[in-house]
Design an enzyme around this catalytic site. Sequence first.
Site, mmCIF file in Angstrom:
data_model
loop_
_atom_site.group_PDB
_atom_site.id
_atom_site.type_symbol
_atom_site.label_atom_id
_atom_site.label_comp_id
_atom_site.label_asym_id
_atom_site.label_seq_id
_atom_site.Cartn_x
_atom_site.Cartn_y
_atom_site.Cartn_z
ATOM 1 N N LYS A 116 73.449 -19.130 17.037
ATOM 2 C CA LYS A 116 72.591 -18.600 15.976
ATOM 3 C C LYS A 116 71.113 -18.685 16.313
ATOM 4 O O LYS A 116 70.333 -17.801 15.960
ATOM 5 C CB LYS A 116 72.887 -19.330 14.666
ATOM 6 C CG LYS A 116 74.273 -19.089 14.111
ATOM 7 C CD LYS A 116 74.437 -19.779 12.761
ATOM 8 C CE LYS A 116 75.832 -19.546 12.179
ATOM 9 N NZ LYS A 116 76.875 -20.196 12.962
ATOM 10 N N LYS A 158 72.726 -25.712 9.787
ATOM 11 C CA LYS A 158 73.793 -24.784 10.167
ATOM 12 C C LYS A 158 74.171 -24.997 11.627
ATOM 13 O O LYS A 158 73.300 -25.110 12.493
ATOM 14 C CB LYS A 158 73.332 -23.333 9.964
ATOM 15 C CG LYS A 158 72.954 -22.997 8.537
ATOM 16 C CD LYS A 158 72.342 -21.613 8.413
ATOM 17 C CE LYS A 158 73.344 -20.530 8.651
ATOM 18 N NZ LYS A 158 72.777 -19.187 8.371
ATOM 19 N N HIS A 208 74.858 -12.744 -0.489
ATOM 20 C CA HIS A 208 75.332 -12.544 0.882
ATOM 21 C C HIS A 208 75.827 -11.105 0.989
ATOM 22 O O HIS A 208 76.873 -10.759 0.441
ATOM 23 C CB HIS A 208 76.476 -13.534 1.165
ATOM 24 C CG HIS A 208 77.020 -13.454 2.555
ATOM 25 N ND1 HIS A 208 77.367 -14.575 3.272
ATOM 26 C CD2 HIS A 208 77.301 -12.403 3.363
ATOM 27 C CE1 HIS A 208 77.816 -14.203 4.456
ATOM 28 N NE2 HIS A 208 77.793 -12.891 4.531
ATOM 29 N N HIS A 235 80.570 -22.271 1.191
ATOM 30 C CA HIS A 235 80.165 -21.270 2.186
ATOM 31 C C HIS A 235 81.338 -20.444 2.707
ATOM 32 O O HIS A 235 81.219 -19.769 3.721
ATOM 33 C CB HIS A 235 79.431 -21.940 3.359
ATOM 34 C CG HIS A 235 78.325 -22.851 2.926
ATOM 35 N ND1 HIS A 235 77.181 -22.389 2.310
ATOM 36 C CD2 HIS A 235 78.206 -24.208 2.982
ATOM 37 C CE1 HIS A 235 76.395 -23.414 2.029
ATOM 38 N NE2 HIS A 235 76.992 -24.517 2.419
ATOM 39 N N ARG A 297 83.256 -9.279 15.877
ATOM 40 C CA ARG A 297 84.703 -9.093 15.750
ATOM 41 C C ARG A 297 84.972 -8.332 14.466
ATOM 42 O O ARG A 297 84.048 -8.025 13.703
ATOM 43 C CB ARG A 297 85.406 -10.449 15.684
ATOM 44 C CG ARG A 297 84.821 -11.365 14.594
ATOM 45 C CD ARG A 297 85.597 -12.631 14.411
ATOM 46 N NE ARG A 297 84.909 -13.615 13.596
ATOM 47 C CZ ARG A 297 84.835 -13.610 12.270
ATOM 48 N NH1 ARG A 297 85.413 -12.632 11.589
ATOM 49 N NH2 ARG A 297 84.202 -14.555 11.614
#
Length: 666
Positions: A116, A158, A208, A235, A297
């Site tokens: 990330k 994260k 989100h 999450h 993916r």
Amino acid sequence: MITKILIANRGEIACRVIRTARRMGIATVAVFSDADRDALHVKMADEAVRIGPAPAAESYLDIGAIIDAARVTGADAVHPGYGFLSENPDFVEAVERAGLIFIGPSADAIRAMGLKDAAKRLMEKAKVPVVPGYHGDAQELVVLAGKANEIGFPVLIKARAGGGGKGMRRVDDQADFPAALSSAKREAKASFGDERVLVEKFVDTPRHIEIQVFGDSHGNVVHLFERDCSAQRRHQKVIEEAPAPGMTEEMRAAMGEAAVKAAQAINYRGAGTVEFIVDASEGLRPDRFWFMEMNTRLQVEHPVTEAITGLDLVEWQIRVARGERLPKRQRELSISGHAVEARIYAEDAARGFLPAVGTVGHLQFAEGMRVDTGVAEGDTITPFYDPMIAKAIVHAPTRTEAIAELAGGLSRTEIAGTVTNTGFLVRLLRQDDFAGANLDTGMIDRHVDELVTAIQTPEEVIAFMAVVVSGMVDPHTTPEEPAVLIGPWENWGYPRRDVRLSHEGEVESYSVTRRGVREWRVSGGALAEPLQLSELKRQADGSGWTAYVNGRRKAVRIARLEDGITVFEEGAAHVRGIPKIERAGDAAAGGDTVTAPMPGVVKEVTASAGQTVKAGDALIVMEAMKMEMTLSAPRDGTIGEVLVKAGQQVSDGTVLIALEAEENAS
């Protein structure tokens, strides 16, 4: 050409790929672990190959075993599904070295987005908006805590590898940062083999929203519009929908352009999802969204995109892998109606969404929904893999209609043999904030008490259970047949049976008396007073049973299993166990032990014999079904014995720690 695809995955995504491949005239190969020998994806595929024992590390994550399976079966392509090896660049390279086609992006693209912190630096260069935060290499507590202070609390820790909420912790106060960091690193290491993390600003009122992108090997990239995945807990996505409620054309164009830029920056090929966090405090604005990560993916929630676009994304994946151009250009794509997807899990919402295990002895999905599943009646939900049973998807002209139809379909779905979250899903779909599109990622947490409240079993339902378990009624009769099983003649009164049902560790004793051809009297147990049940019969359409309970008509659906009975009514599943022999004293004193709530692995033990503890002190960290849980002291006292060590696999109910008896506790 692709003539045979090996699917390096299991469960519903393997079944999903098989369906499209079969329609395209392509043969399929399934792989399976010992735990999945009789699984649905194994039965559906043209061929199947064992790749190892039940633990994923020894089977579905074994690159060599999967490549060998492809070679021995003559497969010429590999589809990774999602999870497991789907975003592992080493796997992509191994597939290609073996002369096989990987149905997905290049190893370089996966590497570019796999971490990330590096991905966000790359996105900044591509002029894609990124959440403010620290994405550097330093991992020392003092550095990360300092950066968190600079960013300003609340912050999110994260994991820089992987996704799905693993290794993610929200921290609201500086004092809580060290413990949260330690927990996040531990979970990241267990989930992805990489404990490194990044720190980002926590966005207030976050939504989100993600964009489905597709690229080919000819340089073409399109987006297939957005999905809203704001209904989350821990999450993890619970309900997904497309398009996003409240989306404007200006916002859609801005997010779509940013997602395409992200894909173009890494020469992306195949299906991918660019995930954004959106500040929805003032509605959806094109200057209030930021890149979070890219999933290289196919996503679990891809069916809602298929529903609103009329496309088959797995077919697109296969065509792109064959070297074809994208079937459509951006201007040829459009949105039709609204789609909503819910994930049906084996989990106990009333117990903190604890994953569950068990054999699915009864499984019946309601008509009118698209159901993607890898579970069939008789299959066992094991502790080795994600406990998702199925995805239920509904497409309708409007959001209101889609939500109503999905809630109705889930309320008519029957699953017995394991605890599921269907009741929670129905309540969530009908909750005012969700129905009114007042969405953000904290919505479920704010309403969790009302959404997970345990539903009490009505007394008339208990009467149904007791009569069926008594053996004086046959639940398999047709509407035309009598529902009574005539027992031995009793000279001194009506035939009577004693019935024991178990509920939440307690055994309830009932007395069932047959007073006529279709009439019973039930008393005892949890009943305040005896109930009369009469005219018990199956409904003509086979959908359930009806009876009059104290003169009031009641309709239910019944699943009678060897060790329990489940009654479905009005969207609720009421369960009672059927104890074979009541064993007094079997259960250890609840206040004197810490036991495993489900099968799993002991990750950390912080307790030692002789240690004085207070109620609620953390003693053991366990990991089960990809979830980390902390087990605490049940009361004040002294630890008498620690019975497990880190790394040990334990079964449900195993005593992990024993406290000294209260009279000896200091």
